[in-house]
Scaffold this motif. Sequence first.
Motif, mmCIF file in Angstrom:
data_model
loop_
_atom_site.group_PDB
_atom_site.id
_atom_site.type_symbol
_atom_site.label_atom_id
_atom_site.label_comp_id
_atom_site.label_asym_id
_atom_site.label_seq_id
_atom_site.Cartn_x
_atom_site.Cartn_y
_atom_site.Cartn_z
ATOM 1 N N UNK A 1 1.874 -2.898 -5.004
ATOM 2 C CA UNK A 1 1.107 -3.469 -6.040
ATOM 3 C C UNK A 1 0.825 -4.899 -5.858
ATOM 4 N N UNK A 2 1.154 -5.672 -4.931
ATOM 5 C CA UNK A 2 1.132 -6.976 -4.909
ATOM 6 C C UNK A 2 -0.283 -7.520 -4.940
ATOM 7 N N UNK A 3 -0.671 -8.761 -5.261
ATOM 8 C CA UNK A 3 -1.968 -9.129 -5.300
ATOM 9 C C UNK A 3 -2.264 -9.813 -4.187
ATOM 10 N N UNK A 4 -1.599 -9.986 -3.175
ATOM 11 C CA UNK A 4 -1.498 -10.843 -2.102
ATOM 12 C C UNK A 4 -1.244 -10.030 -0.843
ATOM 13 N N UNK A 5 -1.315 -8.591 -0.783
ATOM 14 C CA UNK A 5 -1.324 -7.965 0.280
ATOM 15 C C UNK A 5 -2.264 -8.454 1.421
ATOM 16 N N UNK A 6 -2.099 -8.999 2.527
ATOM 17 C CA UNK A 6 -2.906 -9.047 3.625
ATOM 18 C C UNK A 6 -2.588 -7.978 4.643
ATOM 19 N N UNK A 7 -3.564 -6.935 4.469
ATOM 20 C CA UNK A 7 -3.190 -5.715 5.249
ATOM 21 C C UNK A 7 -4.605 -5.755 6.174
ATOM 22 N N UNK A 8 -4.496 -5.431 7.311
ATOM 23 C CA UNK A 8 -5.551 -4.963 8.087
ATOM 24 C C UNK A 8 -6.589 -3.961 7.536
ATOM 25 N N UNK A 9 -7.703 -3.995 7.923
ATOM 26 C CA UNK A 9 -8.621 -3.178 7.362
ATOM 27 C C UNK A 9 -8.376 -1.587 7.272
ATOM 28 N N UNK A 10 -7.657 -1.198 8.307
ATOM 29 C CA UNK A 10 -7.461 0.242 8.694
ATOM 30 C C UNK A 10 -6.397 0.676 7.795
ATOM 31 N N UNK A 11 -5.687 -0.188 7.098
ATOM 32 C CA UNK A 11 -4.605 0.301 6.219
ATOM 33 C C UNK A 11 -4.853 0.389 4.829
ATOM 34 N N UNK A 12 -6.234 -0.090 4.644
ATOM 35 C CA UNK A 12 -6.570 0.180 3.267
ATOM 36 C C UNK A 12 -6.612 1.347 2.558
ATOM 37 N N UNK A 13 -7.043 2.274 3.399
ATOM 38 C CA UNK A 13 -7.170 3.843 3.014
ATOM 39 C C UNK A 13 -5.868 4.235 2.799
ATOM 40 N N UNK A 14 -4.820 4.310 3.857
ATOM 41 C CA UNK A 14 -3.447 4.943 3.766
ATOM 42 C C UNK A 14 -2.913 4.219 2.585
ATOM 43 N N UNK A 15 -3.184 2.952 2.192
ATOM 44 C CA UNK A 15 -2.621 2.278 0.937
ATOM 45 C C UNK A 15 -3.063 2.963 -0.265
ATOM 46 N N UNK A 16 -4.432 3.271 -0.227
ATOM 47 C CA UNK A 16 -5.097 4.089 -1.402
ATOM 48 C C UNK A 16 -4.196 5.471 -1.643
ATOM 49 N N UNK A 17 -3.893 5.991 -0.367
ATOM 50 C CA UNK A 17 -3.251 7.422 -0.381
ATOM 51 C C UNK A 17 -1.682 7.152 -0.851
ATOM 52 N N UNK B 1 6.412 -12.924 -7.138
ATOM 53 C CA UNK B 1 5.034 -13.074 -6.597
ATOM 54 C C UNK B 1 4.300 -12.230 -7.648
ATOM 55 N N UNK B 2 2.879 -12.778 -7.627
ATOM 56 C CA UNK B 2 2.179 -12.099 -8.590
ATOM 57 C C UNK B 2 1.728 -10.658 -8.222
ATOM 58 N N UNK B 3 1.708 -9.673 -9.151
ATOM 59 C CA UNK B 3 1.481 -8.224 -8.840
ATOM 60 C C UNK B 3 0.809 -7.639 -10.167
ATOM 61 N N UNK B 4 0.071 -6.410 -9.877
ATOM 62 C CA UNK B 4 -0.671 -5.489 -10.883
ATOM 63 C C UNK B 4 0.189 -4.490 -11.105
#
Length: 930
Positions: free
Chosen positions: A384-400, A430-433
């Motif tokens: 839930x961190x606000x500053x997650x610097x993930x590669x674009x291909x990991x956005x969908x897995x993070x959603x799941x 660290x800031x998180x939501x």
Amino acid sequence: MSQNGLFHDVEGWGPDTCAEKLHTVLPKLIAGLNGDKDTRKQAAHFSAICKKFLAHVDINDVEVVIYADAMPKVCAVFDRSLADISELLAQQSPTPSSQSSQGNTTKEGVTDNIQVLDELICSLEKCIVHAARTDQPRVLDSHSLVATALHVIKGTFRHCKDSHESYGKVFPLVSESLSCLFKKAYSLQKVLMALIDKLQLSSDSSEEDVTDMVAVCQGFHIIGCTVSGVDASLLVTTWKFLAKQLTKHKEVLKNHIDMAPLVKTLCSEVGTNCKYCVELASKDATDRQNGCGDQKSHTRTLKICRFFMQCLMCLIKDYNGYLGSCIKEIFHVILEMQSLLPPSLSAPPLSSTAAEEMKATLLVGIEPMIQHLLDNRDFIQLVTGQSNDLPSQHNFPLCLLQLMVMDLIPKCSDEQKDQWVAPKIYPEDEPRDSILVSLFSTLKKCYTELTLPVYLPGVMCNGMPQRDVSLYEHVCTHLCGFAASLPARHFSLLEKCLLDNVLGTNLHCALVATDVWCFVARYGTAELCEQHVHVLTKLLCQLPNSCQHLQLHLLLRRLVPLMAEPHQEKFVQTYPPAKYPSLWVHLPPVAFVPKLRAVICGESVSYATPVCQKWLGIQRKTLGTLPDLHLALCVLCNVYSSSVRQTSPLQSSAPVLHAVSRLWDVISASGAAKHRTVEVVAVKLVQLTGYLLGQLVPEDVIKVLWRVSQWLKTSPPQSVKLSITTLLGRAGKVTLPPSPQQNQLQELLASLFSTLLQDNSWVVHHHALEAFSTFAEETPYESILPKCLQNEQVKSRAMDFIKGVPFSSNDLPPWNSETITQQQRRIEAFKEKRLSDISSRLEEMQSASSVEESPEQPSAKRIKQDTDSPTSTKDDSTDLKEEDLRTITNRLNKDIAKLEEFSVCESKPDWYKEELKSLHQRLGLLFEGS
């Protein structure tokens, strides 16, 4: 007697002699082991000790009598032999030829040192076999032996692993010896594992025993890292033993062993093997089905990967709370596995069988791991961190992953729920939501997966087969389930999150929030639904028109039908259409119970009709008077839309028809092309006319179609053309008795369809095809259909459209993930540019307001100078003349702009055109004279 002589004597002694001279000879042999500098002789001394005297020493005394003094020297001999080999290889440059004297010398030196290593390993194996004979061995009983065996095993495996590169050209000459050495080290490891497997550590074990066991586990971890990529069977055996010991002694080891390096290594092994497994599965399916090597490698790699996943799950479960700094690696390997397998767009093409097999083998273990990490602060921060610097291909897995967490939160304790849903952020954190806000933030980054869309297994329902659903439906389903499980103390956070996204700029998030909100309204009480409707209505009345305004209208339109009947009656009384017309633009009467529909329609028509008549009676119809007319037309369109047309009161239709007929005499097509305000009024007028087309008298029908044909000649905006296509789609039900008007009607319809079907805009062309298809099914005038399709290409497309043949073109880009990603980038670039333009304008305004003489506060007038004064010059006279000309031309431009506003009206005074002609001629003379 010398050491060499003593050694040769011992070689010939029998068991009885060795037992008799144990206490006199054994110390001398150990001293010789420590004092001799020849590694071969030292290895021989150690071998003699193990062969002749080990069996005669009590198992409880062997550590003190032999190992404590001998084992450190064994390690030193082992290390020196490896160093000698490295020195020989570094100094010599042998050739692979067996005839080379230099090569033979190097080979002999290396072989001698390998034999020393071999002999040391064999002797150590005898010691371990001897120690394992006891029923309940203790680590301290063989402390030095275990440490030395681990040292030798690690060193041997590392040396053999690097041998191909370090030995160079010498490698072929000694490869058999190295292979034999590797096997003996593996044999030593097996007997060592058998010894350690017998060890039992109770809760009251000494600090030394626990420390030794920690060293054993760390040593086997190093062995596992060393043999990774060398021997899969050895790697699995090593980790299987290590995982068993960690589980067996978990209660004792928890507070002493650092689990982070072990878990990080397991995550690396899982990620590497999973990636390799996917690569093998993506190869030619035919070769794999024929039983070639790739299929066998795939199966073996999949088994290894599953084994490491099981080890990882086991350690996370047993050492939850003691994992240390390895949470980030666990988090990333979960995302990596999901990104490598379908339906992730970054996954390589796989057969359905292979994909399902790997998902059932690997991904099934993700949820159990997450379940044990729900109370881990580091894991919560990563998800839930606000500053997650993930590669674009990991956005969908993070959603799941976030959806999996949401499914598990209802089973957690109240404290854990608060950490996820209502986190308390301390200054050092660290800031998180919250998980809700974080999910919507991640969903914004899944534009491509939502657009294509990507499909996932749906929720199983009793008595129905499982079906695949889009990512949008998957998110809505799980989010609704999560909302239903939220405790009352968190409900306000849910409401805030949903409202933020409904008012946000991301369309997908706004639609998801709307769907979840509607679920909450249906799932909750009638009073809750009423409260939500009233809050949103008040908000709507305060917000200016914007994209968020429309999204709120959409939500309100869906919530109103869910209200109880008494609440709907109260709503209509509180917000009557006559007092809140803008609210009723998007609230169709059909959303209310039948007895309220007539009331709503009557009040709406009673409000809108006088507004139209009032505007028609205005002498000076300027652009500033059009918003009221536009609002009235929007209200009438809402009332007379096809879904509620039958509920509108018939006695109110006559004034509306009269007003519509008069509006067609006034609204100008040229004004729609010049002014946006006129354009939106024209669109609504055409839309309303389409609803009332069947009620218009023949003369008005002909007038409307003739006006529309004139509009099309002026190249009106695309929105006007689209509204005209809708009007034509409703013209199929219009019938006139045989008369000249019927012929005129047919000619106008044929001309209009022919024009719109050939429009250059593909949007207008497609809507024209839809309108023509509807018209062709309903109209009794079939004879005019060929006249509508005069162009052969248009005729072919229309026939294909009616028959349901898909349109195909080589000019269209492929609809795939790359296309959608490029589209997303263009949208983001447009947003950035728009924000940049707005920021630059604000800066200009701020800088302008800081100037002392701003445009709002003009500088003082210049003092008038007397042109006849002798002090005035020719240049001064010229400046004054330019000032006068500038003032006159500016005033003239403003007057012409006002005249353009009046051009909206079709009816103008008779003298108007004559005056314009006179002014035109005078301006022309001025232009020629200049």
